[in-house]
Each structure stands twice: as structure tokens, then as C-alpha cells.
Design an enzyme around this catalytic site. Structure first.
Site, PDB file in Angstrom:
ATOM      1  CB  SER A 147      -0.966   0.168   1.218  1.00 18.15           C
ATOM      2  OG  SER A 147      -1.940   0.930   1.003  1.00 18.15           O
ATOM      3  CD  GLU A 175     -13.365   6.235  -7.489  1.00 17.87           C
ATOM      4  OE1 GLU A 175     -14.331   6.980  -6.487  1.00 17.87           O
ATOM      5  OE2 GLU A 175     -13.748   5.411  -8.047  1.00 17.87           O
ATOM      6  CG  HIS A 201      -5.354   0.093  -2.098  1.00 19.60           C
ATOM      7  ND1 HIS A 201      -5.463  -1.181  -1.201  1.00 19.60           N
ATOM      8  CD2 HIS A 201      -4.273   0.710  -1.587  1.00 19.60           C
ATOM      9  CE1 HIS A 201      -4.863  -0.918  -0.102  1.00 19.60           C
ATOM     10  NE2 HIS A 201      -3.993   0.115  -0.439  1.00 19.60           N
TER      11      HIS A 201
END
Length: 292
Positions: A147, A175, A201
Site C-alpha cells: 500500500s 474519484e 489497490h
């Protein structure tokens, strides 16, 4: 005119690669896109660090909002698979000290936990501790993270900020609503990987627009979008191998033709690769070997 440009671009890439090969690190990179890590991914990281009873791994947790707990949890997991793991939780002042840098002597692995990469990078950039990490990587250590710990690996780093500000988590459908110049914030990362920008992600949080905008604005960079529970392993020879449950999406605009500055962002001949687990990829030639 366009057709004559392609050989020149390819020759420039070859020259760059030739110069880099003379100083290529002997270590591996192991970049996880976030989410749950399977035992097989953890075992692979320990193997790259020397294997059971030989791996000595520093866990660097400053990206986390609860850094001590995050570091302790990861170190315990690594110990379960036979590694000697310890937490390297330091402030900026401590990272600037030679004593902290010496704590990395003889480590065979370095792991950056998740959280927020903008918490981690400012602590380490330009310090003796980061220099020691690079020295260990050049000597053969594996450097990895998940991440936020994946985002910091490259020399150009996504912060998660965009202009104008908006949702960046990637769960709500609104987004990264545009592909344009000047939208996505990029700052220096820790510099273990050059010529690539990492997003994490990636499929799960629908970040395709973000990475595409970044790559079209910076076409010398490959975009590597790593999905959750998935690792991109990069060997000393520069070959990429995909491991885990998902896939890596690669945007390659190095040979694309782009609209001029001041015009709406557009491009032709952008290459896209969807690389599932088991794929090998040569970033210099663009050659892909899909699993059979």
C-alpha cells in the site's frame, strides 16, 4: 516524421539500460498493492531475504497512524515464517544519525508497512538511514512494502492528492473524474525503482484514470498499477514477475504521440498490459510472457 522517431527512442532506451546495468543493484524489490497478504507472498519475501533462519528483516512502519502496533504486527508475522525481524521506528532526527543507519548493517530485507506515504517519505529522504537502505539493496537485500509502502518505492511518488481536492479512496464512483494535466500530485519517493511510478489497490479502488493521467503527463515513466493481494517482484536483471491473487496493469506511453502542452491531453499508441499472476515482463523491450 513519426515513424523515424521510434528507432531513436528505442536506441535511447537501450543506451539508458546499458548505463544502468553497470550499476544495477543485486537485490530484489517486492511491491504489494495492499489488501490481505497470503502466506505464500510472505514466504516469498522471506525467501528473497535469505529464507528461514537466515533472513534478517527491518520493518519500517512510519507510514502507519499507529506505527508501533503496525510494525510489531508485521515483525511477528515475519518471525512466524522463520525470519529475524525487528521494528525500525524512527523520527526524522533519528534517521539523520549514523547510529540509526548502523542498525541496518547486515539486514537482508527491508519492509515498509501501509498507511500514508506522505508520513514516511519526509522522515527518510536525504538521510544516512535511507542511504544505508540503498546500500543494503545494492548489496543484495530485498526491499518491499505494501500500500503506502509500495508507493514510496519508486523515485516519483503518488501522494493521493489531486487538484481540485476530491475523493481518492476509490470506493464511491466519483474519484479521479478526469484525465488531464496538472491534476495528480507527484513528489519524490525513496528511489529504489527508477523509470516507473507505482499505484496500489489499483483495480479494487478504480484508480485507472489517476495512473493514466500521470503516465501521459510523464511519458518517460512506466505506470505499474498493482491490485490488492498482489505483488510485483523485480529481480536484479530488471525482470518483473507478478505473484499473488490479482494482476498488475501497466501503462506504457514511452513511444506514444501526445498532444502539445496547452492543448487538451490526448495520446495515441499508448500500450496497456494486464499481467496476471505468473506473468514475466521485460520493461525495456516491453516483451510479455503470460502464464500458460
Amino acid at each position: 516524421m513519426w515513424s523515424s522517431r521510434k528507432p531513436l527512442v528505442f536506441l535511447a532506451l537501450l543506451a539508458t539500460a546499458s548505463a544502468a546495468s553497470a550499476q544495477r543493484p543485486r537485490g530484489h524489490l517486492f511491491i504489494v498493492g495492499g489488501g490481505t497478504q497470503s502466506d505464500s507472498l510472505v514466504v516469498r519475501f522471506v525467501e528473497l531475504a535469505g529464507g528461514r533462519d537466515h533472513a534478517r528483516i527491518a520493518v519500517v512502519p512510519m507510514a502507519s497512524g499507529d506505527a508501533q502496533a503496525s510494525g510489531d504486527e508485521k515483525a511477528a508475522q515475519l518471525r512466524d515464517f522463520g525470519a529475524d525481524a525487528f521494528v525500525l521506528l524512527v523520527t526524522r532526527a533519528q534517521a539523520e544519525s549514523a547510529a540509526t543507519a548502523r542498525r541496518l548493517d547486515n539486514v537482508t530485507g527491508i519492509w515498509f508497512t501501509g498507511g500514508d506515504q506522505t508520513r514516511l517519505a519526509p522522515v527518510l529522504l536525504g538521510t544516512p538511514t535511507l542511504a544505508a537502505m540503498h546500500a543494503r539493496y545494492r548489496a543484495g537485500a530485498v526491499v518491499g512494502g505494501t500500500s503506502a509502502g509500495a508507493a514510496v518505492i519508486s523515485d516519483s511518488m503518488l501522494t493521493g492528492n489531486q487538484h481540485p481536492a476530491g475523493d481518492t479512496l476509490g470506493y464511491y464512483g466519483d474519484e479521479y473524474p478526469t484525465i488531464a494535466r496538472g491534476v495528480i500530485e507527484i513528489v519524490p519517493g525513496l528511489g529504489f525503482l527508477s523509470g516507473v511510478i507505482v499505484d496500489q489497490h489499483f483495480v479494487r479502488r478504480e484508480r485507472l484514470n489517476r495512473l493514466l493521467a500521470v503516465v501521459l503527463e510523464r511519458p518517460t515513466l512506466l505506470g505499474a498499477g498493482i491490485d490488492e493481494s498482489t505483488a510485483l517482484e523485480i529481480g536484479p536483471d530488471g525482470t518483473w514477475t507478478v505473484r499473488g491473487a490479482g494482476a498488475v496493469v501497466v501503462y506504457d506511453a514511452r513511444r506514444a504521440h501526445l498532444t502539445a502542452l496547452g492543448r487538451p491531453l490526448g495520446a495515441v499508441d499508448v500500450r496497456l498490459h494486464l499481467l496476471p499472476a505468473g506473468t514475466a515482463f521485460d520493461p525495456l523491450s516491453g516483451r510479455v510472457s503470460l502464464p500458460r
